[in-house]
Write a protein that holds these residues in place. Structure first.
Motif, PDB file in Angstrom:
ATOM      1  N   SER A  93       0.800  -1.231  -0.089  1.00 31.92           N
ATOM      2  CA  SER A  93       0.059  -0.024  -0.043  1.00 31.92           C
ATOM      3  C   SER A  93       0.780   1.319   0.132  1.00 31.92           C
ATOM      4  O   SER A  93       0.321   2.402   0.106  1.00 31.92           O
ATOM      5  N   ILE A  94       2.147   1.111  -0.190  1.00 38.65           N
ATOM      6  CA  ILE A  94       3.144   2.495  -0.248  1.00 38.65           C
ATOM      7  C   ILE A  94       3.506   2.732  -1.847  1.00 38.65           C
ATOM      8  O   ILE A  94       3.722   1.695  -2.343  1.00 38.65           O
ATOM      9  N   PRO A  95       3.206   3.677  -2.248  1.00 37.32           N
ATOM     10  CA  PRO A  95       3.376   3.970  -3.797  1.00 37.32           C
ATOM     11  C   PRO A  95       4.870   4.260  -4.080  1.00 37.32           C
ATOM     12  O   PRO A  95       5.684   4.701  -3.316  1.00 37.32           O
ATOM     13  N   LEU A  96       5.111   3.367  -5.167  1.00 42.42           N
ATOM     14  CA  LEU A  96       6.725   3.196  -5.345  1.00 42.42           C
ATOM     15  C   LEU A  96       6.985   3.804  -6.781  1.00 42.42           C
ATOM     16  O   LEU A  96       8.053   4.428  -6.982  1.00 42.42           O
ATOM     17  N   SER A  97       6.182   3.912  -7.628  1.00 39.89           N
ATOM     18  CA  SER A  97       6.296   4.213  -9.174  1.00 39.89           C
ATOM     19  C   SER A  97       5.047   4.847  -9.644  1.00 39.89           C
ATOM     20  O   SER A  97       3.850   4.259  -9.220  1.00 39.89           O
ATOM     21  N   ARG A  98       5.264   5.704 -10.651  1.00 38.55           N
ATOM     22  CA  ARG A  98       4.107   6.200 -11.356  1.00 38.55           C
ATOM     23  C   ARG A  98       4.721   6.058 -12.854  1.00 38.55           C
ATOM     24  O   ARG A  98       5.880   6.473 -13.258  1.00 38.55           O
ATOM     25  N   ALA A  99       3.736   5.213 -13.885  1.00 39.48           N
ATOM     26  CA  ALA A  99       4.197   5.092 -15.161  1.00 39.48           C
ATOM     27  C   ALA A  99       3.419   5.465 -16.266  1.00 39.48           C
ATOM     28  O   ALA A  99       1.914   5.449 -15.859  1.00 39.48           O
ATOM     29  N   VAL A 100       3.834   5.765 -17.274  1.00 38.54           N
ATOM     30  CA  VAL A 100       3.095   5.992 -18.661  1.00 38.54           C
ATOM     31  C   VAL A 100       3.381   4.992 -19.721  1.00 38.54           C
ATOM     32  O   VAL A 100       4.570   4.758 -19.755  1.00 38.54           O
ATOM     33  N   HIS A 101       2.524   4.326 -20.016  1.00 33.01           N
ATOM     34  CA  HIS A 101       2.749   3.353 -21.380  1.00 33.01           C
ATOM     35  C   HIS A 101       2.133   3.483 -22.418  1.00 33.01           C
ATOM     36  O   HIS A 101       0.991   3.726 -22.503  1.00 33.01           O
ATOM     37  N   TRP A 102       2.689   3.494 -23.743  1.00 35.92           N
ATOM     38  CA  TRP A 102       2.124   3.484 -24.838  1.00 35.92           C
ATOM     39  C   TRP A 102       2.022   2.186 -25.915  1.00 35.92           C
ATOM     40  O   TRP A 102       3.002   1.340 -25.693  1.00 35.92           O
TER      41      TRP A 102
ATOM     42  N   ARG B 254      13.125   5.214 -19.009  1.00 40.27           N
ATOM     43  CA  ARG B 254      12.304   5.093 -20.281  1.00 40.27           C
ATOM     44  C   ARG B 254      12.707   3.627 -20.979  1.00 40.27           C
ATOM     45  O   ARG B 254      13.916   3.456 -21.241  1.00 40.27           O
ATOM     46  N   SER B 255      11.809   2.901 -21.149  1.00 41.88           N
ATOM     47  CA  SER B 255      12.054   1.526 -21.706  1.00 41.88           C
ATOM     48  C   SER B 255      11.159   1.153 -22.910  1.00 41.88           C
ATOM     49  O   SER B 255      10.027   1.773 -23.127  1.00 41.88           O
ATOM     50  N   VAL B 256      11.545   0.024 -23.608  1.00 40.71           N
ATOM     51  CA  VAL B 256      10.799  -0.426 -24.633  1.00 40.71           C
ATOM     52  C   VAL B 256      10.891  -1.888 -24.673  1.00 40.71           C
ATOM     53  O   VAL B 256      11.894  -2.724 -24.235  1.00 40.71           O
ATOM     54  N   ASN B 257       9.634  -2.387 -24.667  1.00 40.39           N
ATOM     55  CA  ASN B 257       9.361  -3.849 -24.807  1.00 40.39           C
ATOM     56  C   ASN B 257       8.967  -4.625 -26.088  1.00 40.39           C
ATOM     57  O   ASN B 257       8.293  -3.908 -26.802  1.00 40.39           O
ATOM     58  N   ALA B 258       9.396  -5.770 -26.279  1.00 39.12           N
ATOM     59  CA  ALA B 258       9.037  -6.488 -27.708  1.00 39.12           C
ATOM     60  C   ALA B 258       8.322  -7.909 -27.380  1.00 39.12           C
ATOM     61  O   ALA B 258       8.637  -8.520 -26.480  1.00 39.12           O
ATOM     62  N   ASP B 259       7.488  -8.251 -28.229  1.00 43.03           N
ATOM     63  CA  ASP B 259       6.789  -9.410 -28.256  1.00 43.03           C
ATOM     64  C   ASP B 259       8.095 -10.537 -28.647  1.00 43.03           C
ATOM     65  O   ASP B 259       9.471 -10.243 -28.895  1.00 43.03           O
ATOM     66  N   SER B 260       7.504 -11.717 -28.821  1.00 41.14           N
ATOM     67  CA  SER B 260       8.694 -12.892 -28.911  1.00 41.14           C
ATOM     68  C   SER B 260       9.420 -12.778 -30.098  1.00 41.14           C
ATOM     69  O   SER B 260      10.433 -13.537 -30.411  1.00 41.14           O
ATOM     70  N   GLU B 261       8.631 -12.014 -31.035  1.00 39.31           N
ATOM     71  CA  GLU B 261       9.267 -12.054 -32.540  1.00 39.31           C
ATOM     72  C   GLU B 261      10.196 -10.825 -32.610  1.00 39.31           C
ATOM     73  O   GLU B 261      10.699 -10.513 -33.536  1.00 39.31           O
ATOM     74  N   GLY B 262      10.303 -10.110 -31.786  1.00 36.23           N
ATOM     75  CA  GLY B 262      11.088  -8.951 -31.495  1.00 36.23           C
ATOM     76  C   GLY B 262      10.479  -7.567 -32.156  1.00 36.23           C
ATOM     77  O   GLY B 262      11.204  -6.625 -32.306  1.00 36.23           O
ATOM     78  N   HIS B 263       9.118  -7.644 -32.177  1.00 39.97           N
ATOM     79  CA  HIS B 263       8.613  -6.410 -32.709  1.00 39.97           C
ATOM     80  C   HIS B 263       8.117  -5.592 -31.439  1.00 39.97           C
ATOM     81  O   HIS B 263       7.603  -6.071 -30.487  1.00 39.97           O
ATOM     82  N   PRO B 264       8.653  -4.357 -31.496  1.00 38.58           N
ATOM     83  CA  PRO B 264       8.303  -3.392 -30.364  1.00 38.58           C
ATOM     84  C   PRO B 264       6.788  -3.109 -30.129  1.00 38.58           C
ATOM     85  O   PRO B 264       5.954  -3.085 -31.067  1.00 38.58           O
ATOM     86  N   ILE B 265       6.415  -3.324 -29.046  1.00 40.92           N
ATOM     87  CA  ILE B 265       4.862  -3.260 -28.728  1.00 40.92           C
ATOM     88  C   ILE B 265       4.829  -2.275 -27.426  1.00 40.92           C
ATOM     89  O   ILE B 265       3.469  -1.858 -27.278  1.00 40.92           O
ATOM     90  N   GLN B 266       5.523  -1.689 -26.717  1.00 43.98           N
ATOM     91  CA  GLN B 266       5.223  -1.047 -25.554  1.00 43.98           C
ATOM     92  C   GLN B 266       6.424  -0.056 -25.309  1.00 43.98           C
ATOM     93  O   GLN B 266       7.459  -0.418 -25.126  1.00 43.98           O
ATOM     94  N   ALA B 267       6.222   1.391 -24.957  1.00 41.68           N
ATOM     95  CA  ALA B 267       7.518   2.099 -24.676  1.00 41.68           C
ATOM     96  C   ALA B 267       6.672   2.741 -23.281  1.00 41.68           C
ATOM     97  O   ALA B 267       5.421   2.973 -23.164  1.00 41.68           O
ATOM     98  N   SER B 268       7.603   2.850 -22.283  1.00 42.06           N
ATOM     99  CA  SER B 268       7.126   3.397 -21.075  1.00 42.06           C
ATOM    100  C   SER B 268       8.116   4.450 -20.571  1.00 42.06           C
ATOM    101  O   SER B 268       9.358   4.372 -20.732  1.00 42.06           O
ATOM    102  N   HIS B 269       7.404   5.335 -19.716  1.00 39.25           N
ATOM    103  CA  HIS B 269       8.319   6.213 -18.814  1.00 39.25           C
ATOM    104  C   HIS B 269       7.891   6.103 -17.429  1.00 39.25           C
ATOM    105  O   HIS B 269       6.654   6.258 -17.145  1.00 39.25           O
TER     106      HIS B 269
END
Length: 252
Positions: free
Chosen positions: A141-150, A213-228
């Motif tokens: 119940s203690i806030p650790l992070s605030r994030a925006v995902h696209w 600032r991060s980028v995630n990709a699916d198992s085929e290597g296609h970027p799916i998510q950018a996050s701050h």
């Protein structure tokens, strides 16, 4: 710790308290666990010792320091969790064993056209519709992070509903046809907490946030998510991990 100004209308003791709080958050006194003496602080800030005492009293009320007669001012230890960043970064799994409960909550959902930078990261055309999810990560119940995902709004139109149902980004993406994803890149920096950070993460003036600032990709290597993401530095340490060969956690 020398950033106080005398013509701002803000009391000197309050400015000094903010400076000391920020220094503690930066780990400047981790080697001793104590602050310099009142005399040293008074000389450093060019104020009298009474002003320093007011600042220390304010920090003591916040539970940041403890002054013991004859022993000086000790920094009250604050528990920090370690958040590993690696090829498979998951909030709940990353905090596993350190806290009783780690959750992320969906704060807001909206759509916006992709900026040139986001379009490049996600391999989309500039102006393409993006789904924007804002989340708050909490531990016990203690806030650790605030994030925006696209995300690509056309591919992940059902993601918000899946997130609300599953309560997990990992499981929500699985429900949208992405059973596994990996971290392509992460940039880490730090900055003073903004007014929004202080409100979202329940931080005091002078606090510091860790930025990723991060980028995630699916198992085929296609970027799916950018996050701050913005982490409360006084509560979280970021650790760059190499867990590519570990199995994917069942939650996150």
């Amino acid at each position: 710790m020398t950033g106080i100004e005398r013509q701002t209308g803000v009391a000197l003791w309050r400015q000094i308290a903010d400076e000391i709080r920020a220094a503690i958050g930066n780990g400047d006194h981790d080697d001793t666990g104590r602050l310099p003496t009142e005399a040293v602080l008074a000389a450093r800030f060019d104020v009298n010792r009474h002003t320093v005492r007011q600042a220390l009293a304010a920090l003591a009320r916040e539970g940041i320091v403890e002054t013991v007669q004859g022993r000086g001012t000790a920094i009250v230890p604050r528990r920090r969790v370690t958040y590993p960043i690696g090829p498979r970064t998951r909030f709940s799994a990353g905090l596993g064993g350190q806290v009783t409960q780690a959750v992320t909550r969906l704060i807001d959902v909206s759509e916006e056209p992709a900026s040139a930078d986001l379009a490049a990261l996600l391999h989309l055309q500039a102006g393409a519709p993006l789904l924007k999810l804002e989340t708050l990560g909490e531990a016990d119940s203690i806030p650790l992070s605030r994030a925006v995902h696209w995300f690509d709004a056309r591919r992940f139109a059902g993601l918000p509903d899946a997130y609300r149902l599953e309560g997990s980004m990992t499981r929500a993406l699985a429900a949208c046809g992405v059973p596994d994803y990996i971290r392509l890149s992460t940039e880490i920096s730090a900055a003073p907490a903004t007014a929004s950070d202080r409100a979202d993460l329940a931080l005091q003036p002078g606090a510091v946030v860790l930025l990723t600032r991060s980028v995630n990709a699916d198992s085929e290597g296609h970027p799916i998510q950018a996050s701050h993401s913005r982490f409360a530095a006084e509560r979280v340490s970021l650790s760059v991990a190499n867990d590519r060969d570990k199995p994917l956690p069942a939650h996150g």
